[in-house]
Design a protein around this motif. Structure first.
Motif, PDB file in Angstrom:
ATOM      1  N   LEU A  20       1.351   1.108   9.357  1.00 15.14           N
ATOM      2  CA  LEU A  20       0.279   0.124   9.215  1.00 15.14           C
ATOM      3  C   LEU A  20      -1.095   0.754   9.450  1.00 15.14           C
ATOM      4  O   LEU A  20      -2.069   0.433   8.761  1.00 15.14           O
ATOM      5  CB  LEU A  20       0.503  -1.040  10.180  1.00 15.14           C
ATOM      6  CG  LEU A  20      -0.494  -2.197  10.094  1.00 15.14           C
ATOM      7  CD1 LEU A  20      -0.437  -2.850   8.721  1.00 15.14           C
ATOM      8  CD2 LEU A  20      -0.222  -3.220  11.191  1.00 15.14           C
ATOM      9  N   ASP A  21      -1.179   1.654  10.447  1.00 15.67           N
ATOM     10  CA  ASP A  21      -2.452   2.345  10.710  1.00 15.67           C
ATOM     11  C   ASP A  21      -2.962   3.043   9.456  1.00 15.67           C
ATOM     12  O   ASP A  21      -4.113   2.881   9.043  1.00 15.67           O
ATOM     13  CB  ASP A  21      -2.282   3.407  11.808  1.00 15.67           C
ATOM     14  CG  ASP A  21      -1.969   2.822  13.170  1.00 15.67           C
ATOM     15  OD1 ASP A  21      -2.418   1.697  13.435  1.00 15.67           O
ATOM     16  OD2 ASP A  21      -1.278   3.486  13.950  1.00 15.67           O
ATOM     17  N   VAL A  22      -2.085   3.832   8.853  1.00 14.14           N
ATOM     18  CA  VAL A  22      -2.487   4.626   7.693  1.00 14.14           C
ATOM     19  C   VAL A  22      -2.665   3.730   6.472  1.00 14.14           C
ATOM     20  O   VAL A  22      -3.562   3.947   5.658  1.00 14.14           O
ATOM     21  CB  VAL A  22      -1.455   5.737   7.420  1.00 14.14           C
ATOM     22  CG1 VAL A  22      -1.878   6.594   6.232  1.00 14.14           C
ATOM     23  CG2 VAL A  22      -1.273   6.615   8.661  1.00 14.14           C
ATOM     24  N   MET A  23      -1.817   2.715   6.368  1.00 14.26           N
ATOM     25  CA  MET A  23      -1.920   1.773   5.252  1.00 14.26           C
ATOM     26  C   MET A  23      -3.300   1.142   5.184  1.00 14.26           C
ATOM     27  O   MET A  23      -3.903   1.033   4.122  1.00 14.26           O
ATOM     28  CB  MET A  23      -0.845   0.689   5.405  1.00 14.26           C
ATOM     29  CG  MET A  23      -0.823  -0.350   4.306  1.00 14.26           C
ATOM     30  SD  MET A  23       0.306  -1.714   4.713  1.00 14.26           S
ATOM     31  CE  MET A  23      -0.888  -2.967   5.216  1.00 14.26           C
ATOM     32  N   GLU A  24      -3.819   0.722   6.330  1.00 19.48           N
ATOM     33  CA  GLU A  24      -5.147   0.096   6.357  1.00 19.48           C
ATOM     34  C   GLU A  24      -6.226   1.079   5.915  1.00 19.48           C
ATOM     35  O   GLU A  24      -7.175   0.710   5.215  1.00 19.48           O
ATOM     36  CB  GLU A  24      -5.443  -0.429   7.761  1.00 19.48           C
ATOM     37  CG  GLU A  24      -4.600  -1.626   8.181  1.00 19.48           C
ATOM     38  CD  GLU A  24      -4.959  -2.894   7.415  1.00 19.48           C
ATOM     39  OE1 GLU A  24      -5.985  -2.906   6.703  1.00 19.48           O
ATOM     40  OE2 GLU A  24      -4.202  -3.876   7.503  1.00 19.48           O
ATOM     41  N   MET A  52      -1.608  -7.308  -1.039  1.00 18.79           N
ATOM     42  CA  MET A  52      -0.485  -8.233  -1.006  1.00 18.79           C
ATOM     43  C   MET A  52       0.847  -7.486  -0.998  1.00 18.79           C
ATOM     44  O   MET A  52       1.727  -7.779  -0.190  1.00 18.79           O
ATOM     45  CB  MET A  52      -0.554  -9.177  -2.216  1.00 18.79           C
ATOM     46  CG  MET A  52       0.526 -10.280  -2.221  1.00 18.79           C
ATOM     47  SD  MET A  52       2.170  -9.744  -2.771  1.00 18.79           S
ATOM     48  CE  MET A  52       1.849  -9.417  -4.513  1.00 18.79           C
ATOM     49  N   THR A  53       1.019  -6.509  -1.910  1.00 20.15           N
ATOM     50  CA  THR A  53       2.309  -5.826  -1.976  1.00 20.15           C
ATOM     51  C   THR A  53       2.618  -5.068  -0.697  1.00 20.15           C
ATOM     52  O   THR A  53       3.761  -5.100  -0.201  1.00 20.15           O
ATOM     53  CB  THR A  53       2.361  -4.857  -3.173  1.00 20.15           C
ATOM     54  OG1 THR A  53       1.218  -3.999  -3.142  1.00 20.15           O
ATOM     55  CG2 THR A  53       2.399  -5.604  -4.487  1.00 20.15           C
ATOM     56  N   LEU A  54       1.619  -4.403  -0.140  1.00 18.18           N
ATOM     57  CA  LEU A  54       1.868  -3.637   1.084  1.00 18.18           C
ATOM     58  C   LEU A  54       2.002  -4.546   2.305  1.00 18.18           C
ATOM     59  O   LEU A  54       2.805  -4.283   3.208  1.00 18.18           O
ATOM     60  CB  LEU A  54       0.760  -2.608   1.299  1.00 18.18           C
ATOM     61  CG  LEU A  54       0.786  -1.431   0.314  1.00 18.18           C
ATOM     62  CD1 LEU A  54      -0.441  -0.551   0.494  1.00 18.18           C
ATOM     63  CD2 LEU A  54       2.053  -0.605   0.488  1.00 18.18           C
ATOM     64  N   ASP A  55       1.224  -5.622   2.351  1.00 22.26           N
ATOM     65  CA  ASP A  55       1.347  -6.570   3.457  1.00 22.26           C
ATOM     66  C   ASP A  55       2.724  -7.233   3.464  1.00 22.26           C
ATOM     67  O   ASP A  55       3.376  -7.349   4.500  1.00 22.26           O
ATOM     68  CB  ASP A  55       0.286  -7.674   3.356  1.00 22.26           C
ATOM     69  CG  ASP A  55      -1.015  -7.317   4.054  1.00 22.26           C
ATOM     70  OD1 ASP A  55      -1.038  -6.307   4.787  1.00 22.26           O
ATOM     71  OD2 ASP A  55      -1.998  -8.039   3.872  1.00 22.26           O
ATOM     72  N   LYS A  56       3.143  -7.674   2.289  1.00 16.06           N
ATOM     73  CA  LYS A  56       4.360  -8.493   2.196  1.00 16.06           C
ATOM     74  C   LYS A  56       5.636  -7.662   2.076  1.00 16.06           C
ATOM     75  O   LYS A  56       6.574  -7.814   2.862  1.00 16.06           O
ATOM     76  CB  LYS A  56       4.241  -9.438   0.999  1.00 16.06           C
ATOM     77  CG  LYS A  56       5.414 -10.398   0.844  1.00 16.06           C
ATOM     78  CD  LYS A  56       5.141 -11.375  -0.296  1.00 16.06           C
ATOM     79  CE  LYS A  56       6.285 -12.385  -0.429  1.00 16.06           C
ATOM     80  NZ  LYS A  56       6.027 -13.362  -1.530  1.00 16.06           N
ATOM     81  N   HIS A 103       5.822  -1.393   8.714  1.00 15.09           N
ATOM     82  CA  HIS A 103       4.531  -1.486   9.392  1.00 15.09           C
ATOM     83  C   HIS A 103       4.520  -0.877  10.785  1.00 15.09           C
ATOM     84  O   HIS A 103       3.582  -0.172  11.161  1.00 15.09           O
ATOM     85  CB  HIS A 103       4.089  -2.954   9.470  1.00 15.09           C
ATOM     86  CG  HIS A 103       3.575  -3.481   8.168  1.00 15.09           C
ATOM     87  ND1 HIS A 103       2.983  -4.722   8.038  1.00 15.09           N
ATOM     88  CD2 HIS A 103       3.561  -2.936   6.916  1.00 15.09           C
ATOM     89  CE1 HIS A 103       2.642  -4.917   6.771  1.00 15.09           C
ATOM     90  NE2 HIS A 103       2.989  -3.850   6.083  1.00 15.09           N
ATOM     91  N   ARG A 104       5.517  -1.167  11.592  1.00  9.70           N
ATOM     92  CA  ARG A 104       5.488  -0.740  13.007  1.00  9.70           C
ATOM     93  C   ARG A 104       6.101   0.629  13.238  1.00  9.70           C
ATOM     94  O   ARG A 104       6.094   1.129  14.363  1.00  9.70           O
ATOM     95  CB  ARG A 104       6.218  -1.771  13.880  1.00  9.70           C
ATOM     96  CG  ARG A 104       5.677  -3.198  13.751  1.00  9.70           C
ATOM     97  CD  ARG A 104       4.234  -3.273  14.131  1.00  9.70           C
ATOM     98  NE  ARG A 104       3.624  -4.553  13.771  1.00  9.70           N
ATOM     99  CZ  ARG A 104       2.341  -4.775  13.725  1.00  9.70           C
ATOM    100  NH1 ARG A 104       1.499  -3.785  13.996  1.00  9.70           N
ATOM    101  NH2 ARG A 104       1.865  -5.956  13.391  1.00  9.70           N
TER     102      ARG A 104
END
Length: 383
Positions: free
Chosen positions: A92-96, A117-121, A127-128
């Motif tokens: 999630l850190d890198v995704m943001e 949306m695709t990465l969030d969902k 993510h963790r």
């Protein structure tokens, strides 16, 4: 250190980009555009570490102020026990970070929303996880629930996960082969993808277009004028809807669309036929803003929906606005002797063939001007 400096009501009013403290390491970062993300920031041995806690009011699992405080408390406890949290960035850190980079480069708001949306969902199971520990099996388990149900979205999700991991590799946060690469082993672990079929945009047959154009000309509405202008210029509907007077040179009969409004990111010169110029001159007399095709509200362009309704009311059937470009291309190929590269230049298509691209270094403006005048003439009578 003081805590609980923020409140839900205050957070909802925050719009200026910046970072806002809730106290004792918990912060809310507000980005240009209004997105808000929670961060926990701490220092150990002089090294600053930032941990992403999720987005406020965003995605499929929005993080409220209360939940952000719970997550911050959990981190504080781990730090108090002496756990080393530095250097263990999560997916999630890198995704943001990747989304922030992508958003800065995208002109299209829809593309921005799709990436998030695709990465969030669909990438939520990752993510963790510390990004350094993500395995190919993690990728498989993340994609399996959607791989056959929504294959196109699933593959886009895979490619976006791969982009996050490539970003992490570039920063030294991940080593080894990218586990989200299709040819890197995933093709052995997931069902073979069916070839994606993309439907063509429904188009008006060019033999029927003169009748449609006649009915459009009989209408006095802005939407009808915008559709007629789009057909005459073979431009995309968004290029037409957002056209401004500063882009138009009526004396030279030329419309220059700036790079930031073009799909290929390059400026595009559109030679205007006599009928297209007549439309613009009539619009100019009633203009109340910088927009050529203003909608019902001042300063707001006519909508795609209004244009589509006008096209169908004129006998366009189930045709789409984008399909008008196909109508033009079919006519140019079937009814004229203009070279292929001239017709492709009129559509502002990107040329992938290096030989053709070299041949078409210029814009072939004079040839395109003749082509568009002939096209305008055809729109008044059959081939």
């Amino acid at each position: 250190m003081a805590r609980h400096k923020l409140s839900e009501s205050r957070i909802r009013t925050l719009s200026k980009a910046g970072i806002y403290s809730d106290g004792d390491g918990l912060y809310l970062r507000v980005r240009d555009g209004g997105s808000k993300q929670w961060r926990f920031i701490f220092k150990r041995a002089g090294k600053r570490t930032e941990i992403a806690l999720g987005g406020y009011g965003q995605g499929t699992a929005p993080v409220s102020l209360a939940l952000a405080r719970e997550k911050a408390d959990a981190i504080r406890e781990r730090l108090a026990r002496g756990e080393d949290l530095a250097g263990r960035k999560t997916f999630l850190d890198v995704m943001e970070d990747v989304i922030a980079v992508k958003e800065a480069g995208f002109r299209n708001e829809k593309h921005k929303a799709q990436w998030r949306m695709t990465l969030d969902k669909y990438a939520e199971p990752l993510h963790r996880k510390p990004i350094a520990d993500i395995t190919r099996d993690d990728i498989v388990e993340t994609l399996k629930p959607i791989w056959t149900k929504i294959p196109e979205t699933a593959d886009r999700t895979r490619m976006r996960i791969a982009a996050v991991l490539d970003h992490a590799k570039a920063r030294g946060l991940f080593t080894g082969d990218n586990p989200a690469d299709w040819r890197g082993g995933l093709k052995e672990l997931l069902p073979a993808r069916q070839k994606l079929t993309r439907g063509h945009h429904a188009a008006v047959p060019y033999s029927a277009l003169p009748g449609v154009m006649e009915r459009l000309r009989a209408s006095t509405g802005t939407a009808a004028r915008a559709v007629e202008f789009a057909a005459l210029t073979a431009a995309r509907s968004g290029e037409v809807r957002n056209a401004t007077w500063s882009e138009v040179d009526l004396d030279e009969a030329l419309w220059t669309i700036p790079a930031e409004r073009m799909k290929a990111g390059k400026p595009h010169e559109v030679p205007l036929s006599d009928r297209a110029v007549s439309i613009l001159k009539a619009r100019r007399q009633m203009a109340t803003s910088g927009l050529v095709f203003e909608g019902g509200k001042e300063g707001v362009p006519i909508s795609d929906t209004a244009m589509t309704k006008a096209l169908r009311a004129a006998g366009g059937g189930g045709a789409t606005l984008h399909g008008l470009r196909s109508t033009f291309r079919d006519w140019a190929g079937d009814c004229t002797n203009y070279p292929r590269d001239v017709a492709e230049a009129a559509l502002a298509h990107v040329v992938s063939d290096k030989t053709e691209a070299a041949y078409r270094r210029g814009t072939a403006l004079a040839k395109r001007r003749n082509l568009m005048e002939d096209w305008s003439g055809y729109c008044s009578k059959p081939c």
